[in-house]
Design an enzyme around this catalytic site. Structure first.
Site, PDB file in Angstrom:
ATOM      1  N   HIS A 173       9.479 103.557 -16.650  1.00 58.38           N
ATOM      2  CA  HIS A 173      10.684 103.679 -17.479  1.00 58.38           C
ATOM      3  C   HIS A 173      10.355 103.696 -18.970  1.00 58.38           C
ATOM      4  CE1 HIS A 173      11.031  99.365 -18.735  1.00 58.38           C
ATOM      5  NE2 HIS A 173      10.495  99.110 -17.549  1.00 58.38           N
ATOM      6  N   ASP A 224       6.250  96.069 -21.793  1.00 53.14           N
ATOM      7  CA  ASP A 224       7.130  96.499 -20.705  1.00 53.14           C
ATOM      8  C   ASP A 224       8.064  97.571 -21.255  1.00 53.14           C
ATOM      9  OD1 ASP A 224       8.975  96.733 -18.645  1.00 53.14           O
ATOM     10  OD2 ASP A 224       9.786  94.698 -18.856  1.00 53.14           O
ATOM     11  N   GLU A 243      16.325 101.510 -17.066  1.00 52.52           N
ATOM     12  CA  GLU A 243      15.792 100.495 -16.161  1.00 52.52           C
ATOM     13  C   GLU A 243      16.196  99.095 -16.594  1.00 52.52           C
ATOM     14  OE1 GLU A 243      12.955  97.570 -14.459  1.00 52.52           O
ATOM     15  OE2 GLU A 243      13.352  98.015 -16.569  1.00 52.52           O
ATOM     16  N   GLU A 244      16.160  98.833 -17.902  1.00 51.66           N
ATOM     17  CA  GLU A 244      16.423  97.475 -18.381  1.00 51.66           C
ATOM     18  C   GLU A 244      17.876  97.050 -18.179  1.00 51.66           C
ATOM     19  OE1 GLU A 244      14.219  95.499 -18.887  1.00 51.66           O
ATOM     20  OE2 GLU A 244      12.452  96.466 -19.743  1.00 51.66           O
ATOM     21  N   ASP A 304       5.058  99.240 -13.463  1.00 48.07           N
ATOM     22  CA  ASP A 304       5.750  98.336 -14.381  1.00 48.07           C
ATOM     23  C   ASP A 304       4.851  97.126 -14.631  1.00 48.07           C
ATOM     24  OD1 ASP A 304       7.882  96.979 -15.832  1.00 48.07           O
ATOM     25  OD2 ASP A 304       9.290  98.218 -14.727  1.00 48.07           O
ATOM     26  N   HIS A 309       9.332  89.897 -21.191  1.00 52.57           N
ATOM     27  CA  HIS A 309      10.617  89.942 -21.901  1.00 52.57           C
ATOM     28  C   HIS A 309      10.658  88.960 -23.070  1.00 52.57           C
ATOM     29  CE1 HIS A 309      13.395  92.199 -18.864  1.00 52.57           C
ATOM     30  NE2 HIS A 309      12.207  92.778 -19.015  1.00 52.57           N
TER      31      HIS A 309
END
Length: 338
Positions: free
Chosen positions: A65, A176, A210-211, A230, A310
């Site tokens: 992504h 990410d 995606e997020e 990922d 994250h």
């Protein structure tokens, strides 16, 4: 000495791409894939798809992504310090103190710093340490006296803060999934440079939501298998490999296809690729929304090492190397079966 993979990562990290503001990132990736000689299409959402026909008709999708976490301007108070709403799922504690850019509807880019509402120890004393860790306790201190162009709905991207140490640690926000994209582009370009043809026909999918949970939900048409690329989680009681590639056996969406995961493991064992297998407890990949949308596909997932996901993320050059090696082996040798 130049390092093409890290150069690509630097280029990717320099392009802000929170979910909903991914056009520049999509343009960059589409250009790289087009220059590699792949046929490119773009979805109505702005996602990128590249096709490379192989020696067999079996069609495998590999998804990485393009979108990242970010924030959006919420209420704009009279103080001129707007509130922020998160884009994606991430803790406010990792936003405090960050430098950021606001992308206004008029085209201006205004810099600022994300602060808790009680930011001065000289004014609030110990109360600074007693504040809640919540998004509604944050505000954005803008580096301008004229805030008229900043309005509700403007996008906010935090600085990635990239630092690569001499011993191979890579620290940055948004590894990410920009580190994953760098690995995939590197594998494709290595195969093209060698003049190799992939064993299976391949679709490289680059979703842009995606997020926020929808990822590759609209991109699985025509695929037999879908492999998500990922992050793998470096944390206590996790088995993800800090310097290798991790095969994800199960996540919050349930188990991945046992045969596909076993086939990926055999590629690692055959080529001496450093790897491990892990189960991720609070995690979804691009495959989950694809299956929820009704796609009749087998799914697997692989990840590069990511500490403090994250948040202030960290990976290693060694993990990116092994991830790229597995991707290259997958492209060249394919999976078990037809």
């Amino acid at each position: 000495m130049t390092d093409p993979l890290l150069d690509t990562l630097r280029e990717l990290l320099a392009i802000p791409s929170p979910t909903g503001m991914t056009d520049d990132m999509a343009d960059m990736v589409a250009d790289r894939l087009s220059r590699a000689g792949l046929a490119i299409t773009r979805s109505n959402r702005g996602a990128v798809r590249a096709r490379w026909d192989g020696q067999s008709s079996r069609r495998i999708g590999i998804s990485a992504h393009l979108d990242t976490l970010g924030a959006m301007i919420g209420h704009m108070p009279a103080s001129g310090r707007p509130e922020l709403l998160p884009i994606g799922t991430w803790s406010a504690r990792f936003a405090e103190g960050a430098r950021a850019s606001v992308f206004t509807r008029t085209g201006d880019v205004i810099r600022g710093t994300i602060l808790p509402r009680r930011a001065s120890g000289h004014r609030y004393g110990n109360a600074v340490d007693k504040q809640p860790t919540r998004w509604d306790n944050l505000e954005l201190r803008l580096d301008t006296d004229d805030t008229a162009t900043v309005t509700t709905g403007d996008y906010v991207a935090l600085d990635p803060g990239l630092e690569i140490t001499p011993n191979g640690f890579i620290n940055a926000r948004y590894l990410d999934n920009k580190a994953g994209i760098a690995c995939l582009l590197s594998a494709i370009e290595q195969m093209k440079a060698a003049g190799d043809t992939p064993k299976h026909s391949l679709d490289f999918l680059f979703p842009v939501t995606e997020e926020t949970g929808t990822g590759a939900s609209h991109m699985a048409d025509g695929l037999d298998d879908l492999i998500a690329l990922d992050i793998a989680i470096i944390a206590p009681e996790q088995a993800s490999h800090p310097t290798g590639v991790t095969l994800i056996a199960m996540d919050s969406g349930g188990p991945y296809d046992r045969k596909l995961t076993a086939s990926l493991r055999r590629l690692c064992e055959r080529d001496g690729i450093t790897h491990s297998v892990d189960v991720l407890r609070h995690y979804y990949s691009d495959t989950y929304p694809a299956t929820l949308s009704g796609a009749d596909i087998r799914c697997a997932a692989i990840g590069f090492a990511c500490d403090a996901s994250h948040g202030w993320e960290r990976t290693t050059r060694a993990s990116l190397t092994e991830t790229t090696r597995l991707l290259t082996s997958l492209l060249r040798n394919g999976l078990d079966g037809d």
